[in-house]
Design a protein around this motif. Structure first.
Motif, PDB file in Angstrom:
ATOM      1  N   THR A   1      20.827  -0.044  15.363  1.00 12.24           N
ATOM      2  CA  THR A   1      21.270  -1.120  14.480  1.00 12.24           C
ATOM      3  C   THR A   1      21.810  -2.308  15.268  1.00 12.24           C
ATOM      4  OG1 THR A   1      23.413  -0.023  14.266  1.00 12.24           O
ATOM      5  CG2 THR A   1      21.810   0.373  12.515  1.00 12.24           C
ATOM      6  N   SER A   2      22.482  -2.055  16.393  1.00  9.73           N
ATOM      7  CA  SER A   2      23.074  -3.154  17.160  1.00  9.73           C
ATOM      8  C   SER A   2      22.002  -4.101  17.674  1.00  9.73           C
ATOM      9  CB  SER A   2      23.890  -2.590  18.329  1.00  9.73           C
ATOM     10  OG  SER A   2      23.071  -1.766  19.131  1.00  9.73           O
ATOM     11  N   VAL A   3      20.958  -3.544  18.271  1.00  9.74           N
ATOM     12  CA  VAL A   3      19.888  -4.364  18.821  1.00  9.74           C
ATOM     13  C   VAL A   3      19.142  -5.077  17.698  1.00  9.74           C
ATOM     14  CG1 VAL A   3      17.815  -4.344  20.249  1.00  9.74           C
ATOM     15  CG2 VAL A   3      19.670  -2.723  20.709  1.00  9.74           C
ATOM     16  N   TRP A   4      18.979  -4.347  16.613  1.00  9.40           N
ATOM     17  CA  TRP A   4      18.313  -4.928  15.439  1.00  9.40           C
ATOM     18  C   TRP A   4      19.065  -6.164  14.957  1.00  9.40           C
ATOM     19  CZ3 TRP A   4      20.708  -4.202  10.422  1.00  9.40           C
ATOM     20  CH2 TRP A   4      19.976  -4.753   9.363  1.00  9.40           C
ATOM     21  N   MET A   5      20.378  -6.028  14.783  1.00  7.65           N
ATOM     22  CA  MET A   5      21.140  -7.163  14.242  1.00  7.65           C
ATOM     23  C   MET A   5      21.143  -8.325  15.224  1.00  7.65           C
ATOM     24  SD  MET A   5      24.962  -7.386  12.680  1.00  7.65           S
ATOM     25  CE  MET A   5      25.837  -7.317  14.228  1.00  7.65           C
ATOM     26  N   ASP A   6      21.307  -8.009  16.508  1.00  9.77           N
ATOM     27  CA  ASP A   6      21.314  -9.091  17.498  1.00  9.77           C
ATOM     28  C   ASP A   6      19.974  -9.814  17.526  1.00  9.77           C
ATOM     29  OD1 ASP A   6      23.888  -8.514  18.101  1.00  9.77           O
ATOM     30  OD2 ASP A   6      23.430  -7.293  19.860  1.00  9.77           O
ATOM     31  N   GLY A   7      18.916  -9.092  17.155  1.00  5.91           N
ATOM     32  CA  GLY A   7      17.591  -9.701  17.171  1.00  5.91           C
ATOM     33  C   GLY A   7      17.294 -10.529  15.927  1.00  5.91           C
TER      34      GLY A   7
ATOM     35  N   ARG B   1      22.563  -1.551   1.007  1.00  2.27           N
ATOM     36  CA  ARG B   1      21.713  -2.704   1.321  1.00  2.27           C
ATOM     37  C   ARG B   1      21.498  -2.843   2.830  1.00  2.27           C
ATOM     38  NH1 ARG B   1      24.365  -7.309  -2.685  1.00  2.27           N
ATOM     39  NH2 ARG B   1      23.914  -6.242  -4.654  1.00  2.27           N
ATOM     40  N   ILE B   2      22.565  -2.682   3.588  1.00  2.00           N
ATOM     41  CA  ILE B   2      22.446  -2.832   5.044  1.00  2.00           C
ATOM     42  C   ILE B   2      21.472  -1.797   5.601  1.00  2.00           C
ATOM     43  CG2 ILE B   2      23.668  -2.595   7.250  1.00  2.00           C
ATOM     44  CD1 ILE B   2      26.199  -3.591   5.694  1.00  2.00           C
ATOM     45  N   LEU B   3      21.673  -0.535   5.201  1.00  2.00           N
ATOM     46  CA  LEU B   3      20.836   0.521   5.767  1.00  2.00           C
ATOM     47  C   LEU B   3      19.372   0.329   5.386  1.00  2.00           C
ATOM     48  CD1 LEU B   3      23.030   3.715   5.299  1.00  2.00           C
ATOM     49  CD2 LEU B   3      22.601   2.428   7.397  1.00  2.00           C
ATOM     50  N   MET B   4      19.123  -0.011   4.135  1.00  2.00           N
ATOM     51  CA  MET B   4      17.735  -0.136   3.709  1.00  2.00           C
ATOM     52  C   MET B   4      17.080  -1.374   4.325  1.00  2.00           C
ATOM     53  SD  MET B   4      15.913   1.940   2.363  1.00  2.00           S
ATOM     54  CE  MET B   4      16.221   3.644   2.048  1.00  2.00           C
ATOM     55  N   PHE B   5      17.854  -2.428   4.512  1.00  2.00           N
ATOM     56  CA  PHE B   5      17.298  -3.622   5.160  1.00  2.00           C
ATOM     57  C   PHE B   5      16.946  -3.282   6.608  1.00  2.00           C
ATOM     58  CE2 PHE B   5      17.843  -8.081   6.887  1.00  2.00           C
ATOM     59  CZ  PHE B   5      16.674  -8.554   6.305  1.00  2.00           C
ATOM     60  N   TYR B   6      17.784  -2.456   7.211  1.00  2.00           N
ATOM     61  CA  TYR B   6      17.508  -1.975   8.578  1.00  2.00           C
ATOM     62  C   TYR B   6      16.240  -1.126   8.594  1.00  2.00           C
ATOM     63  CZ  TYR B   6      18.183   1.304  12.511  1.00  2.00           C
ATOM     64  OH  TYR B   6      18.015   2.113  13.620  1.00  2.00           O
ATOM     65  N   VAL B   7      16.163  -0.189   7.681  1.00  2.00           N
ATOM     66  CA  VAL B   7      14.988   0.688   7.624  1.00  2.00           C
ATOM     67  C   VAL B   7      13.714  -0.135   7.414  1.00  2.00           C
ATOM     68  CG1 VAL B   7      13.840   2.412   6.179  1.00  2.00           C
ATOM     69  CG2 VAL B   7      16.223   2.746   6.848  1.00  2.00           C
ATOM     70  N   LYS B   8      13.846  -1.159   6.609  1.00  2.00           N
ATOM     71  CA  LYS B   8      12.683  -1.981   6.254  1.00  2.00           C
ATOM     72  C   LYS B   8      12.243  -2.886   7.409  1.00  2.00           C
ATOM     73  CE  LYS B   8      11.639  -5.598   2.811  1.00  2.00           C
ATOM     74  NZ  LYS B   8      10.436  -5.150   2.134  1.00  2.00           N
ATOM     75  N   THR B   9      13.184  -3.387   8.200  1.00  2.00           N
ATOM     76  CA  THR B   9      12.819  -4.465   9.126  1.00  2.00           C
ATOM     77  C   THR B   9      12.982  -4.151  10.611  1.00  2.00           C
ATOM     78  OG1 THR B   9      15.030  -5.408   9.008  1.00  2.00           O
ATOM     79  CG2 THR B   9      13.420  -6.243   7.439  1.00  2.00           C
ATOM     80  N   ALA B  10      13.595  -3.024  10.958  1.00  2.00           N
ATOM     81  CA  ALA B  10      13.843  -2.776  12.378  1.00  2.00           C
ATOM     82  C   ALA B  10      12.577  -2.324  13.096  1.00  2.00           C
ATOM     83  CB  ALA B  10      14.927  -1.718  12.543  1.00  2.00           C
ATOM     84  N   ASP B  11      12.584  -2.450  14.411  1.00  2.00           N
ATOM     85  CA  ASP B  11      11.490  -1.939  15.215  1.00  2.00           C
ATOM     86  C   ASP B  11      11.674  -0.451  15.447  1.00  2.00           C
ATOM     87  OD1 ASP B  11      10.036  -4.214  15.505  1.00  2.00           O
ATOM     88  OD2 ASP B  11      11.083  -4.862  17.311  1.00  2.00           O
TER      89      ASP B  11
END
Lengths: 865, 109
Positions: free
Chosen positions: A770-776, A755-765
């Motif tokens: 991943t660190s910058v993504w989560m902080d954002g 879930r974490i990886l796919m949510f990252y793939v789906k929503t990150a810039d």
């Protein structure tokens, strides 16, 4: 720490040999404010002229007293430390721990320590802080009574709590409730005894205080207001008995008592040195924080400015800056008092207090909203014609605090229906003050004193992201309460500057990465040309082509060198290898978990030897083979694949390695089989392409030999299963991973990672780690937990299904390539000639090849001709 | 003015949408095949003078403000396919007249 005596001599020699160039500054007190002074001084250009000595009475170096309670919830002294001895040493600050200054010899400008040593100063800064006031009740010195101020205090409370059942805090103010929370968290039956008729009497009015009391009681803390303690004696059921009435009929039995009845300035040293104090204590200072002695300053809670002690950290920091400004003769800053508005969460309840909370200004009026069902109370104090906000009280919900504070601090005209600011809104939109309306002098971060203008300037100078602005201005790095506001101001500034907050990825697509991901998925778009035709323009570029190629791979998992995809692939993906500076490639076979048989090792050795490749062990526990010509890649891979290897995808924005230790199989400390887990995880996620490369690690115990906490996904074995850490990284800006969940089963672990990886793939810039993504993400780690663990967005199934598709459709890209003669043809160096690039020249170093330097090439060519 | 056309390779050696490298009179040439555009083929030097390597045939093709470009796979500078002009630096790399005739790719020297 340094040798005190030698150091002193050095200091004196310096001062004697070059008295004009070296100002010796002595700081007494190493709390938050004292440290802030030193830190600011170090950062200041003028600091080179200064020799700095710091004396701390505690054994710990400066730590974060604001978050002291976190000492009970997992943080240790090191986590709370604001600096370390190394930092002081590097910056040539002499730091003396456990050194109490007991005397100031003002005529000789010297301070004298408890052990009798003396140190001279040119300028002296007193940052001695405050001490907790303990009411002189009979019995207040009994054993098992404490104050709540230092790490040592907390250690003592924790020790005592081990054998206690009931704990009582005397004092229902801000700190008292904080202490009560800590006592409650230690598992004790908790009481709060407050002399005044309500909790937080300074900040709250009667109704607010009552609501807070009932909310806190609901959490199981017993509150006794309007209660004075007559004496403390030996208890019958517990260690103490606190008598509330003279006849002894009203009493409370408790095992430990924490006094938190306010603070008093620590001014004893100043007093004995003859500095002018206030009537009720506190070292009197002017707006430069200068005391009655022109070479002595006082800052923080020990200082009294215009009859007032400022017991918050933000004003203390401002005093430090004002004093420093004066020491360095800058003439830019003065301390003119400070706003004492506060917002905090006490025992889980929001409490906010702004300005004139009690409506004491003549002619002031109040507007009150109270909701007994929801448990919230909001009061605004306004001037006579309701055009300005003078103060406010909030209990139960701080949503409107930021907006109200800005109206108050910046003297902004209230809207015609001022009550709308605190009334619930039927359409759910909370009334917020547009950041546009704030004047440039508006203080956005009061801890670090960052104004709207500071942020505008930082943005104008090129800080174009929240992270950059935080790094430049330090905004939101104190208590963090202003984070949302800072983000709004940054966004607004970017818009205003026309710095195309254009989230468009490039000139060809007016969309964000997230938009494109959704378009591709929802419209089942399978190629770049199709997407360009429907939603873009032009021919594409090095931004959108690899980006779309990457999303197509994440969504459909097609072979990346398919005819319609090959034109999209960036340098390394295009030839499934990593291009080096001379145009040759390096080759990395996958070695899951770093486990490899001797036979396979031999094959790698043979390949390297036969093709004359340079070999190097990587940080991800595999082997990199350098110096392959383009046309050698298919043959090299043919050999590797026949020996059972697969592509390591070291060239892709994809899952790289899962680093591991041998775990419980071999290691006498291991508590679980990290090796098998690492191999399973690597094999599960090996085909995944993502916005950025991903690195994992699995450690078999908390010794953490695999360094899992520096990885995007880190797994550490525990007695109860696996702890999952997320969003760490090494590289340019190292970041420790955050603990995401504990004691997971194998199944839960994989489910969460999916879930974490796919949510990252789906929503990150694009290219966002991943660190910058989560902080954002608004809400950061907690938000991610809610999405992944609680399925707050209802996305869990979709994310898992998407990952299942990726896992099920995995193919080794090199195997597919070798099966297609047309694809292999693309690896010729020349389409019309069998040769290789003659400008690629190697020389030998340490028995292996390396690219020749330009002068070596020139030399070789000269020799040949 | 007439050109001296010489065959360098077959049309089937080209790959749609990207470049290939060819040797032409001792020089490395990067030939790009963009069948949807007119003209369909472009030829510039394979040598990237900034990275100092023969790699331009391996870059991504695209457009920047209407100019058709290839970006260096090493340090990502863009070179205009029609002129050899570098967009980021004041550098022009060699380029060749190129034509497609009867399945053959010809360059003019």
């Amino acid at each position: 720490m340094m040798n005190k005596n030698t150091n002193l001599e050095v200091t004196q020699n310096l001062a004697e040999s070059n008295p004009s160039a070296s100002t010796h500054i002595v700081v007494v007190g190493n709390g938050m404010v004292g440290h802030h002074f030193v830190e600011q001084l170090i950062q200041h250009e003028g600091a080179n002229y200064c020799q700095v000595s710091v004396f701390g009475e505690e054994s710990h170096i400066a730590y974060d007293r604001v978050h002291l309670s976190e000492y009970f919830t997992g943080k240790d002294a090191q986590d709370l430390a604001l600096t370390d001895a190394d930092f002081y040493q590097r910056n040539r600050v002499d730091y003396y721990a456990n050194q109490k200054i007991i005397e100031i010899d003002r005529s000789h400008k010297k301070v004298i320590t408890e052990s009798g040593e003396s140190y001279s100063y040119d300028k002296l800064v007193l940052a001695t802080g405050s001490y907790p006031f303990v009411p002189p009740i009979d019995g207040h010195k009994r054993a098992n009574t404490f104050v709540y101020r230092t790490l040592e205090d907390l250690d003592a409370i924790r020790d005592c709590a081990k054998n206690a059942k009931v704990g009582t805090v005397v004092g229902g103010g801000l700190l008292g409730l904080e202490a009560a929370n800590a006592i409650k968290n230690l598992g004790l039956e908790t009481h709060v005894v407050e002399f005044a008729p309500r909790l937080m009497p300074v900040q709250l009015d009667e109704q607010g205080g009552n609501l807070l009391k009932s909310m806190i009681q609901e959490l199981g803390v017993k509150v006794h207001v309007a209660t004075g303690t007559q004496n403390i004696v030996e208890g019958e059921q517990c260690f103490h008995r606190m008598n509330f009435s003279e006849d002894g009929k009203e009493y409370l039995e408790t095992d430990l008592i924490v006094f938190s009845a306010g603070i008093r300035p620590q001014d004893a040293l100043a007093k004995s040195s003859g500095l002018v104090l206030g009537e009720r204590g506190g070292i009197q200072v002017d707006s430069h924080c200068l005391t009655s002695d022109k070479d002595i300053y006082a800052i923080g809670e020990c200082a009294l400015y215009e009859g007032r002690i400022y017991g918050l950290v933000a004003p203390g920091y401002n005093m430090a800056k004002a004093a420093l400004d004066h020491v360095l003769k800058q003439g830019k800053l003065e301390f003119k008092g400070a706003d004492m508005s506060t917002k905090l969460k006490l025992l889980g309840c929001d409490v906010g207090s702004i300005g004139d909370a009690h409506g004491q200004a003549p002619g002031s009026k109040t507007i009150v909203f109270q909701d007994g069902m929801q448990g919230c109370y909001r009061k605004m104090v306004v001037n006579q014609d309701a055009t300005k906000l003078l103060g406010a009280v909030l209990v139960g919900d701080n949503a409107s605090y930021d907006t109200l504070l800005q109206y108050y601090l910046n003297d902004i005209d209230l809207p015609s229906q001022a009550e709308s600011l605190i009334l619930p809104v039927s359409d759910g939109a909370s009334p917020a003050l547009g950041v546009d309306a704030l004047p440039s002098t508006a203080s956005i971060c009061s801890c670090l004193n960052v104004t709207k203008a500071d942020i505008s300037q930082a943005v104008a100078k090129g800080a174009l992201s929240l992270a950059d602005v935080k790094a430049v201005t330090k905004a939101s790095t104190g208590c963090g309460g202003c984070a949302a506001l800072v983000k709004n101001v940054v966004d607004n500034e970017l818009l205003a500057l026309g710095v195309e907050v254009s989230t468009d990825i490039c000139e060809h697509f007016a969309y964000t990465r997230q938009d494109l991901y959704n378009l591709i998925k929802v419209e089942s778009i399978k190629s770049f040309d199709e997407l360009l035709e429907k939603h873009g323009k032009g021919q594409g570029c090095i931004v959108c082509k690899p980006l779309v190629g990457n999303i197509l791979a994440s969504v459909w998992n097609d072979y990346v060198l398919k005819k319609e995809h090959v034109t999209l692939q960036d340098t390394n993906d295009r030839y499934l290898a990593n291009m080096q500076k001379d145009g040759t490639y390096s080759v990395v076979p996958r070695i899951p978990g770093g486990e490899i048989t001797p036979e396979k090792l031999i094959v790698i050795g043979e390949v390297a030897r036969d093709y004359k490749l340079y070999t190097k062990i990587t940080g991800g526990q595999r082997i990199d083979l350098f110096g392959a010509h383009l046309n050698q890649l298919p043959d090299i891979w043919d050999t590797l694949i026949k020996a059972g290897f697969e592509t390591g995808q070291a060239y892709g924005k994809s899952v790289r390695t899962v680093k591991s230790c041998v775990g419980s199989t071999w290691c006498r400390f291991g508590v679980n089989d990290s090796m098998t887990m690492a191999i399973d995880i690597e094999n599960r996620y090996k085909g995944l392409r993502a916005p950025h490369k991903l690195k994992f690690a699995v450690s078999g115990c908390t010794r953490e030999c695999a360094e899992a906490q520096s990885k995007d996904i880190g797994i550490i074995a525990t007695e109860g299963g696996w702890n999952l850490y997320v969003c760490g990284n090494g590289g340019m800006k190292p970041r420790h991973a955050d603990l995401f969940a504990t004691d997971l089963t194998d199944k839960e672990l994989v489910q969460y990672i999916d879930r974490i990886l796919m949510f990252y793939v789906k929503t990150a810039d694009r290219l966002q780690r991943t660190s910058v993504w989560m902080d954002g993400l608004e809400g950061g780690l907690d938000y991610l937990k809610s999405v992944v663990i609680d399925d707050s967005l209802g996305l869990a199934q979709e994310l898992e299904d998407q990952m299942a598709l990726i896992v099920d459709t995995f193919q080794c890209e090199w195997k597919t390539t070798l099966e297609d003669p047309q694809a292999v043809k693309a690896f010729r160096h020349f389409v019309n000639h069998d040769g290789v690039d003659e400008q690629v020249v190697f020389v030998e170093e340490r028995d292996q090849i390396r690219p020749a330097t330009q002068s070596e090439k020139n030399h070789l060519i000269a020799k040949a001709s | 003015m007439s050109f001296n056309w010489k065959t360098v390779c077959k049309q089937e050696d080209l790959i749609e949408g990207v470049g290939v490298a060819a040797l032409f009179e001792g020089e490395q040439v990067a030939i790009f095949y963009l069948p949807k555009l007119d003209p369909q083929v472009f030829a510039i030097a394979n040598w990237d003078p900034i990275a100092k390597a023969n790699v331009l045939s391996r870059g991504i093709v695209g457009s920047i403000e209407g100019k058709l470009v290839v970006s260096s796979p090493l340090y990502k500078q863009h070179f205009e396919l029609s002129s050899g002009q570098c967009l980021e630096e004041d550098i022009v790399i060699p380029c060749w007249q190129v034509s497609l005739e009867n399945g053959e790719v010809k360059l003019a020297s």
